[in-house]
Design an enzyme around this catalytic site. Structure first.
Site, PDB file in Angstrom:
ATOM      1  N   LYS A  80      -1.592  -8.103  37.821  1.00  0.00           N
ATOM      2  CA  LYS A  80      -0.945  -8.595  36.608  1.00  0.00           C
ATOM      3  C   LYS A  80      -1.096 -10.110  36.439  1.00  0.00           C
ATOM      4  O   LYS A  80      -1.363 -10.599  35.343  1.00  0.00           O
ATOM      5  CB  LYS A  80       0.540  -8.242  36.629  1.00  0.00           C
ATOM      6  CG  LYS A  80       0.926  -7.256  35.585  1.00  0.00           C
ATOM      7  CD  LYS A  80       2.405  -7.031  35.439  1.00  0.00           C
ATOM      8  CE  LYS A  80       3.284  -7.605  36.529  1.00  0.00           C
ATOM      9  NZ  LYS A  80       4.716  -7.539  36.169  1.00  0.00           N
ATOM     10  N   ARG A 125      12.931  -4.806  31.924  1.00  0.00           N
ATOM     11  CA  ARG A 125      12.880  -4.021  33.155  1.00  0.00           C
ATOM     12  C   ARG A 125      13.743  -2.765  33.066  1.00  0.00           C
ATOM     13  O   ARG A 125      13.685  -1.908  33.947  1.00  0.00           O
ATOM     14  CB  ARG A 125      13.354  -4.858  34.346  1.00  0.00           C
ATOM     15  CG  ARG A 125      12.412  -5.988  34.726  1.00  0.00           C
ATOM     16  CD  ARG A 125      12.897  -6.709  35.959  1.00  0.00           C
ATOM     17  NE  ARG A 125      12.065  -7.854  36.315  1.00  0.00           N
ATOM     18  CZ  ARG A 125      10.994  -7.796  37.078  1.00  0.00           C
ATOM     19  NH1 ARG A 125      10.619  -6.632  37.574  1.00  0.00           N
ATOM     20  NH2 ARG A 125      10.299  -8.876  37.359  1.00  0.00           N
ATOM     21  N   ARG A 165      -2.758  -9.975  50.633  1.00  0.00           N
ATOM     22  CA  ARG A 165      -2.430 -11.045  49.685  1.00  0.00           C
ATOM     23  C   ARG A 165      -1.922 -12.297  50.399  1.00  0.00           C
ATOM     24  O   ARG A 165      -1.130 -12.227  51.323  1.00  0.00           O
ATOM     25  CB  ARG A 165      -1.365 -10.568  48.687  1.00  0.00           C
ATOM     26  CG  ARG A 165      -1.046 -11.611  47.621  1.00  0.00           C
ATOM     27  CD  ARG A 165      -0.358 -11.034  46.422  1.00  0.00           C
ATOM     28  NE  ARG A 165       1.006 -10.583  46.699  1.00  0.00           N
ATOM     29  CZ  ARG A 165       1.818 -10.094  45.769  1.00  0.00           C
ATOM     30  NH1 ARG A 165       1.388  -9.939  44.526  1.00  0.00           N
ATOM     31  NH2 ARG A 165       3.032  -9.705  46.079  1.00  0.00           N
ATOM     32  N   ARG A 212       3.801 -13.660  52.075  1.00  0.00           N
ATOM     33  CA  ARG A 212       5.221 -13.436  51.813  1.00  0.00           C
ATOM     34  C   ARG A 212       5.798 -12.449  52.821  1.00  0.00           C
ATOM     35  O   ARG A 212       5.119 -11.523  53.252  1.00  0.00           O
ATOM     36  CB  ARG A 212       5.419 -12.890  50.389  1.00  0.00           C
ATOM     37  CG  ARG A 212       5.102 -13.896  49.302  1.00  0.00           C
ATOM     38  CD  ARG A 212       5.158 -13.230  47.944  1.00  0.00           C
ATOM     39  NE  ARG A 212       4.873 -14.160  46.869  1.00  0.00           N
ATOM     40  CZ  ARG A 212       4.504 -13.795  45.650  1.00  0.00           C
ATOM     41  NH1 ARG A 212       4.350 -12.520  45.351  1.00  0.00           N
ATOM     42  NH2 ARG A 212       4.258 -14.700  44.717  1.00  0.00           N
ATOM     43  N   ARG A 268       9.691  -1.590  47.510  1.00  0.00           N
ATOM     44  CA  ARG A 268       9.568  -2.271  46.214  1.00  0.00           C
ATOM     45  C   ARG A 268       8.821  -1.408  45.206  1.00  0.00           C
ATOM     46  O   ARG A 268       9.201  -1.319  44.028  1.00  0.00           O
ATOM     47  CB  ARG A 268       8.819  -3.587  46.380  1.00  0.00           C
ATOM     48  CG  ARG A 268       9.607  -4.685  47.057  1.00  0.00           C
ATOM     49  CD  ARG A 268       8.716  -5.818  47.522  1.00  0.00           C
ATOM     50  NE  ARG A 268       7.932  -6.398  46.438  1.00  0.00           N
ATOM     51  CZ  ARG A 268       6.836  -7.118  46.633  1.00  0.00           C
ATOM     52  NH1 ARG A 268       6.369  -7.326  47.859  1.00  0.00           N
ATOM     53  NH2 ARG A 268       6.182  -7.616  45.606  1.00  0.00           N
TER      54      ARG A 268
END
Length: 217
Positions: free
Chosen positions: A14, A89, A128, A161, A172
């Site tokens: 995204k 959301r 990532r 992260r 998640r």
């Protein structure tokens, strides 16, 4: 005019696609995360309310979030279109946007959903690396920085992260799909939803997005 909502699970690309759309079509990229940070630093009444809730460990209500988005979309830079990322959301947020959007001349006319299989998402997230300073994102497998471990844009050391591991990410992801599926149905019923295959090579994806967006202008 392009008034766009961008949707897609974490790891679907995204951020990369949002940056390209924003640059290619001259649209302000409006991230709810950025909006919250800006509001909390602004000293405004709404910002202070949000700051108190966040600092107290609470969740910002749909009503306050919607008020913040309405204020942001009302600004002059959104008069000729925008790219909204991270809102809505929930169905109540979508319904609020459907009410205040036309009211302020910012009615949504396109929803882009980037789809990607769960196994691909998990593999991407494990690789990532992000820049803590400028927010740029890289991947040790598919989008390596020019210098290993260093951000291409600002030269800061990249980090992984804490929640970018398979077990945390699975939680998640499950939460995302659970909360997002009703939204996809909501926009599909209104004829606004356009879905794209997030596993396509970047140039192919950009070509498909470009064809859609130029047709909607």
């Amino acid at each position: 005019m392009l008034n766009i909502i961008l949707m897609g699970p974490p790891g679907a690309g995204k951020g990369t696609h949002a940056k390209w759309i924003s640059t290619e079509f001259g649209l302000p990229h409006i991230s709810t995360g950025d909006m919250f940070r800006e509001a909390m630093n602004s000293g405004s009444e709404l910002g202070n309310k949000i700051k108190d809730i966040v600092n107290g460990g609470g969740l910002v209500s749909d009503e306050l979030t919607s008020a913040l988005v309405k204020e942001r979309l009302s600004r002059p830079d959104c008069a000729n279109g925008y790219l909204l990322d991270g809102f809505p959301r929930t169905i109540p947020q979508a319904e609020a946007l459907a009410l205040f959007g036309p009211e302020i001349g910012r009615e949504v006319n396109l929803v882009i959903d980037i789809e990607c299989p769960e196994d691909v998402l998990i593999a991407r997230i494990a690789g990532r690396r992000v820049c803590p300073k400028c927010g740029a994102s890289f991947n040790v497998n598919t989008m390596k920085p020019k210098t290993e471990g260093i951000c291409d844009y600002c030269g800061s050391p990249l980090i992984q992260r804490k929640d970018d591991n398979a077990s945390s990410f699975k939680v998640r992801l499950d939460n995302y799909f659970k909360s997002t599926e009703p939204l996809l149905a909501y926009y599909r019923e209104r004829g606004l939803l356009h879905s794209f295959d997030g596993t396509l090579p970047l140039l192919n994806m950009e070509a498909e997005l470009s064809a859609l967006l130029k047709g909607k202008r």
